[in-house]
Design a protein around this motif. Structure first.
Motif, PDB file in Angstrom:
ATOM      1  N   ARG A   1       2.790  13.355  18.344  1.00  0.00           N
ATOM      2  CA  ARG A   1       3.975  13.660  19.137  1.00  0.00           C
ATOM      3  C   ARG A   1       5.013  12.612  18.752  1.00  0.00           C
ATOM      4  NH1 ARG A   1       4.710  12.911  23.987  1.00  0.00           N
ATOM      5  NH2 ARG A   1       3.004  11.504  24.432  1.00  0.00           N
ATOM      6  N   PRO A   2       6.309  12.888  18.850  1.00  0.00           N
ATOM      7  CA  PRO A   2       7.339  11.962  18.361  1.00  0.00           C
ATOM      8  C   PRO A   2       7.249  10.543  18.926  1.00  0.00           C
ATOM      9  CG  PRO A   2       8.325  14.071  18.911  1.00  0.00           C
ATOM     10  CD  PRO A   2       6.894  14.132  19.362  1.00  0.00           C
ATOM     11  N   GLU A   3       7.026  10.411  20.236  1.00  0.00           N
ATOM     12  CA  GLU A   3       6.987   9.078  20.853  1.00  0.00           C
ATOM     13  C   GLU A   3       5.801   8.264  20.354  1.00  0.00           C
ATOM     14  OE1 GLU A   3       6.557  11.960  22.856  1.00  0.00           O
ATOM     15  OE2 GLU A   3       8.694  12.271  23.071  1.00  0.00           O
ATOM     16  N   VAL A   4       4.673   8.921  20.164  1.00  0.00           N
ATOM     17  CA  VAL A   4       3.468   8.240  19.716  1.00  0.00           C
ATOM     18  C   VAL A   4       3.621   7.812  18.257  1.00  0.00           C
ATOM     19  CG1 VAL A   4       0.963   8.469  19.429  1.00  0.00           C
ATOM     20  CG2 VAL A   4       2.098   9.552  21.381  1.00  0.00           C
ATOM     21  N   ARG A   5       4.229   8.662  17.452  1.00  0.00           N
ATOM     22  CA  ARG A   5       4.462   8.309  16.045  1.00  0.00           C
ATOM     23  C   ARG A   5       5.386   7.102  15.938  1.00  0.00           C
ATOM     24  NH1 ARG A   5       6.152  12.318  11.094  1.00  0.00           N
ATOM     25  NH2 ARG A   5       6.342  10.696   9.507  1.00  0.00           N
ATOM     26  N   ALA A   6       6.437   7.073  16.735  1.00  0.00           N
ATOM     27  CA  ALA A   6       7.365   5.939  16.706  1.00  0.00           C
ATOM     28  C   ALA A   6       6.664   4.653  17.134  1.00  0.00           C
ATOM     29  CB  ALA A   6       8.563   6.221  17.607  1.00  0.00           C
ATOM     30  N   PHE A   7       5.773   4.745  18.097  1.00  0.00           N
ATOM     31  CA  PHE A   7       5.071   3.561  18.584  1.00  0.00           C
ATOM     32  C   PHE A   7       4.147   2.969  17.515  1.00  0.00           C
ATOM     33  CE2 PHE A   7       1.431   1.525  20.648  1.00  0.00           C
ATOM     34  CZ  PHE A   7       2.083   0.571  21.419  1.00  0.00           C
ATOM     35  N   TYR A   8       3.331   3.805  16.864  1.00  0.00           N
ATOM     36  CA  TYR A   8       2.367   3.311  15.881  1.00  0.00           C
ATOM     37  C   TYR A   8       2.978   3.043  14.513  1.00  0.00           C
ATOM     38  CZ  TYR A   8      -1.317   3.963  19.231  1.00  0.00           C
ATOM     39  OH  TYR A   8      -2.112   3.848  20.344  1.00  0.00           O
ATOM     40  N   ASN A   9       3.980   3.802  14.119  1.00  0.00           N
ATOM     41  CA  ASN A   9       4.727   3.596  12.878  1.00  0.00           C
ATOM     42  C   ASN A   9       3.814   3.374  11.665  1.00  0.00           C
ATOM     43  OD1 ASN A   9       6.931   3.404  11.258  1.00  0.00           O
ATOM     44  ND2 ASN A   9       7.656   1.452  12.074  1.00  0.00           N
ATOM     45  N   LEU A  10       2.878   4.286  11.450  1.00  0.00           N
ATOM     46  CA  LEU A  10       1.911   4.154  10.353  1.00  0.00           C
ATOM     47  C   LEU A  10       2.566   4.121   8.981  1.00  0.00           C
ATOM     48  CD1 LEU A  10      -1.043   6.489  11.352  1.00  0.00           C
ATOM     49  CD2 LEU A  10      -0.845   4.018  11.629  1.00  0.00           C
ATOM     50  N   GLU A  11       3.656   4.858   8.814  1.00  0.00           N
ATOM     51  CA  GLU A  11       4.266   4.877   7.483  1.00  0.00           C
ATOM     52  C   GLU A  11       4.766   3.493   7.066  1.00  0.00           C
ATOM     53  OE1 GLU A  11       6.526   8.150   9.677  1.00  0.00           O
ATOM     54  OE2 GLU A  11       4.972   6.773  10.231  1.00  0.00           O
ATOM     55  N   LYS A  12       5.224   2.709   8.008  1.00  0.00           N
ATOM     56  CA  LYS A  12       5.673   1.359   7.676  1.00  0.00           C
ATOM     57  C   LYS A  12       4.485   0.502   7.238  1.00  0.00           C
ATOM     58  CE  LYS A  12       8.055  -2.694   9.407  1.00  0.00           C
ATOM     59  NZ  LYS A  12       8.636  -3.361  10.571  1.00  0.00           N
ATOM     60  N   MET A  13       3.367   0.657   7.934  1.00  0.00           N
ATOM     61  CA  MET A  13       2.186  -0.138   7.615  1.00  0.00           C
ATOM     62  C   MET A  13       1.609   0.223   6.244  1.00  0.00           C
ATOM     63  SD  MET A  13      -1.331  -0.666   9.778  1.00  0.00           S
ATOM     64  CE  MET A  13      -1.507   1.048  10.139  1.00  0.00           C
ATOM     65  N   TRP A  14       1.604   1.502   5.881  1.00  0.00           N
ATOM     66  CA  TRP A  14       0.942   1.936   4.662  1.00  0.00           C
ATOM     67  C   TRP A  14       1.873   2.129   3.470  1.00  0.00           C
ATOM     68  CZ3 TRP A  14      -4.026   1.563   3.835  1.00  0.00           C
ATOM     69  CH2 TRP A  14      -4.885   1.506   4.926  1.00  0.00           C
ATOM     70  N   SER A  15       3.152   2.311   3.675  1.00  0.00           N
ATOM     71  CA  SER A  15       4.050   2.630   2.566  1.00  0.00           C
ATOM     72  C   SER A  15       4.434   1.428   1.729  1.00  0.00           C
ATOM     73  CB  SER A  15       5.326   3.292   3.087  1.00  0.00           C
ATOM     74  OG  SER A  15       5.033   4.547   3.613  1.00  0.00           O
ATOM     75  N   SER A  16       4.565   0.285   2.340  1.00  0.00           N
ATOM     76  CA  SER A  16       5.006  -0.885   1.586  1.00  0.00           C
ATOM     77  C   SER A  16       3.848  -1.833   1.359  1.00  0.00           C
ATOM     78  CB  SER A  16       6.127  -1.597   2.355  1.00  0.00           C
ATOM     79  OG  SER A  16       5.629  -2.033   3.599  1.00  0.00           O
ATOM     80  N   GLY A  17       4.073  -2.835   0.501  1.00  0.00           N
ATOM     81  CA  GLY A  17       3.055  -3.836   0.237  1.00  0.00           C
ATOM     82  C   GLY A  17       2.786  -4.651   1.483  1.00  0.00           C
ATOM     83  N   ARG A  18       1.533  -4.914   1.747  1.00  0.00           N
ATOM     84  CA  ARG A  18       1.166  -5.730   2.891  1.00  0.00           C
ATOM     85  C   ARG A  18       1.114  -7.189   2.465  1.00  0.00           C
ATOM     86  NH1 ARG A  18      -1.503  -1.290   2.523  1.00  0.00           N
ATOM     87  NH2 ARG A  18      -3.498  -2.098   1.883  1.00  0.00           N
ATOM     88  N   PRO A  19       1.265  -8.146   3.381  1.00  0.00           N
ATOM     89  CA  PRO A  19       1.366  -9.566   3.026  1.00  0.00           C
ATOM     90  C   PRO A  19       0.224 -10.097   2.177  1.00  0.00           C
ATOM     91  CG  PRO A  19       1.852  -9.239   5.343  1.00  0.00           C
ATOM     92  CD  PRO A  19       1.416  -7.918   4.802  1.00  0.00           C
ATOM     93  N   ASN A  20      -0.996  -9.593   2.356  1.00  0.00           N
ATOM     94  CA  ASN A  20      -2.141 -10.115   1.613  1.00  0.00           C
ATOM     95  C   ASN A  20      -2.293  -9.501   0.226  1.00  0.00           C
ATOM     96  OD1 ASN A  20      -2.784 -11.799   3.729  1.00  0.00           O
ATOM     97  ND2 ASN A  20      -4.171 -10.317   4.671  1.00  0.00           N
ATOM     98  N   GLU A  21      -1.473  -8.521  -0.114  1.00  0.00           N
ATOM     99  CA  GLU A  21      -1.550  -7.892  -1.428  1.00  0.00           C
ATOM    100  C   GLU A  21      -0.758  -8.711  -2.447  1.00  0.00           C
ATOM    101  OE1 GLU A  21      -2.039  -3.172  -0.579  1.00  0.00           O
ATOM    102  OE2 GLU A  21      -0.039  -3.961  -0.886  1.00  0.00           O
ATOM    103  N   LEU A  22      -1.329  -8.830  -3.633  1.00  0.00           N
ATOM    104  CA  LEU A  22      -0.634  -9.520  -4.702  1.00  0.00           C
ATOM    105  C   LEU A  22       0.294  -8.547  -5.404  1.00  0.00           C
ATOM    106  CD1 LEU A  22      -3.579 -11.529  -6.255  1.00  0.00           C
ATOM    107  CD2 LEU A  22      -1.772 -12.388  -4.771  1.00  0.00           C
ATOM    108  N   LEU A  23       1.505  -8.949  -5.624  1.00  0.00           N
ATOM    109  CA  LEU A  23       2.452  -8.103  -6.327  1.00  0.00           C
ATOM    110  C   LEU A  23       2.324  -8.378  -7.825  1.00  0.00           C
ATOM    111  CD1 LEU A  23       5.541  -8.617  -4.016  1.00  0.00           C
ATOM    112  CD2 LEU A  23       3.983  -6.689  -4.064  1.00  0.00           C
ATOM    113  N   PRO A  24       2.501  -7.356  -8.669  1.00  0.00           N
ATOM    114  CA  PRO A  24       2.400  -7.569 -10.117  1.00  0.00           C
ATOM    115  C   PRO A  24       3.472  -8.528 -10.591  1.00  0.00           C
ATOM    116  CG  PRO A  24       2.885  -5.254  -9.608  1.00  0.00           C
ATOM    117  CD  PRO A  24       2.784  -5.983  -8.317  1.00  0.00           C
ATOM    118  N   SER A  25       3.105  -9.403 -11.519  1.00  0.00           N
ATOM    119  CA  SER A  25       4.063 -10.392 -12.051  1.00  0.00           C
ATOM    120  C   SER A  25       4.875  -9.835 -13.182  1.00  0.00           C
ATOM    121  CB  SER A  25       3.328 -11.607 -12.558  1.00  0.00           C
ATOM    122  OG  SER A  25       2.484 -12.125 -11.571  1.00  0.00           O
TER     123      SER A  25
END
Length: 126
Positions: A102-126
Motif C-alpha cells: 500500500r502507498p503509505e507502507v511502501r513510503a515507510f520502508y523505502n526498499l528501493e533506496k536500500m537496494w538500489s544504491s551501494g550500501r556503506p559496507n560495499e566496496l566500489l570499483p576503483s
C-alpha cells in the motif's frame, strides 16, 4: 550413484519470470513498478520487483494474480507472506522476489533506496 533418484523441477529463466510478473502487474494496474537487479549484491534472489496497490484490496488482487500466473507457468506455489492484512505482500519465487505495498507502507520502508544504491559496507570499483 545416489540411492534415490534426484528430480529437479525445470525452472523458467529469470528474464522470462520477470516479464511474466511485470505483465501481470501492468494488467492489474499496479503503480510505481520498480525492478532492481540484485545479481552481485545479494544471494537471496537475482531480481526484486516492487509495486504499489492503491488500497489493501488492490494489493490482494495484484498478489493473487501474480501467484496464479506463476503457478500456471511452472513455478509451483511461490512462497507468499502478508496476505491476511495486505499492507505488504511478499511473493518469493526463489530467483525473483516481488513486494506489493500500500502507498503509505511502501513510503515507510523505502526498499528501493536500500537496494538500489551501494550500501556503506560495499566496496566500489576503483
Amino acid at each position: 550413484m545416489p540411492l534415490h533418484p534426484v528430480s529437479r523441477a525445470i525452472r523458467p529463466d529469470v528474464e522470462a519470470t520477470v516479464r511474466l510478473i511485470l505483465n501481470g502487474l501492468d494488467d492489474m494496474k499496479a503503480e510505481e513498478i520498480v525492478e532492481i537487479d540484485l545479481r552481485g549484491k545479494s544471494a537471496i534472489a537475482d531480481v526484486m520487483i516492487i509495486a504499489t496497490g492503491r488500497v489493501a484490496r488492490h494489493v490482494a488482487a495484484i498478489s493473487d494474480r501474480i501467484a496464479k500466473d506463476l503457478k500456471e507457468n511452472g513455478h509451483g506455489n511461490p512462497r507468499i507472506e502478508g496476505v491476511p492484512v495486505c499492507d505488504w505482500v511478499l511473493i518469493d519465487t526463489g530467483d525473483v522476489i516481488v513486494h506489493v505495498f500500500r502507498p503509505e507502507v511502501r513510503a515507510f520502508y523505502n526498499l528501493e533506496k536500500m537496494w538500489s544504491s551501494g550500501r556503506p559496507n560495499e566496496l566500489l570499483p576503483s
